[in-house]
Design an enzyme around this catalytic site. Sequence first.
Site, PDB file in Angstrom:
ATOM      1  CB  CYS A 182      -0.945  -0.008   1.191  1.00 27.51           C
ATOM      2  SG  CYS A 182      -0.100  -0.049   2.797  1.00 27.51           S
ATOM      3  CB  THR A 183       0.174   4.869   0.111  1.00 24.30           C
ATOM      4  OG1 THR A 183      -0.913   4.727  -0.795  1.00 24.30           O
ATOM      5  CG2 THR A 183       0.930   6.153  -0.199  1.00 24.30           C
TER       6      THR A 183
END
Length: 300
Positions: A182-183
């Site tokens: 994810c980010t």
Amino acid sequence: MPEPHPAPQPYTVAALYQFRALPDPAALRAELLALGERLELCGTLIVADEGINGTVAGSAAAIAELHAFLLASGFDRLEYKESQASEKPFKRYKVRLKKEIVTLGVPVAPREQVGTYLDPQAWNDLLADPEVIVVDTRNRYEVKAGTFQGAVDPEIDSFREFPAWVDEHLAGAEGKKIAMFCTGGIRCEKSTSLLLQKGFQDVYHLKGGILKYLEDVPQAQSRWDGECFVFDGRVTVGHGLQEGDAVMCHSCGWPLTAQERAHPQFEEGVSCEHCFDETTDVQKAAFRERQRMYEAGHLT
């Protein structure tokens, strides 16, 4: 001769989180609110019983003082990354009190049980294994800006939808290697905890998330395609965490490439090809008026 104006200093952007039991989240919120207002920060911090999460920006000195405060407040395992923005990336400063610092909607235990962390080089090695299922845990509009080569896109609109996607699409894969990203890493703390809770054995995640990967890995060695969507005025960043080329559609929130901005259905502040058919003429007229007021300086 008049003195030349000094060059504007870039904003330091800090993305941070830590899962940690907080005895009094409301008291911490009050302290952070007062500190951020004094330091003239912008951005959002989320505080909950389970810890802290957020992205904020300010001068280098202000961000350093915030970081020092968090360390002194017991956040000694803070996942913390800094980058730069040439313009103010958020409009205002907020500290929110919530039930979760990232909302999955089902109970998991990321402080006790998470997947195996991989640094960028180990992540590249794992991605080279064709037997590994690589899952992007982000929302579809984030994935659209860029993702890892060969990654599965669950096509979700909210992280709350991820548990149902797992039940539908990963059932029977409990014996396989699953790698998630994810980010900044926080969603994978919960997604890997979820999979382990469901009986998966070999579960991995990218330590520090995409942002750490793009910061550390040279483009020539990268398995990342595109740019990384970020939740601030930069819209996207690329390798070296340099500001990307995307512009956000303020009607639907999708990150738009230069090619998409050349589409006949794109009108700044009003519509793009992804949302043109989803809004009425009345809504478009309202968006158009909002954009006119923004350009005239009446809105910020």
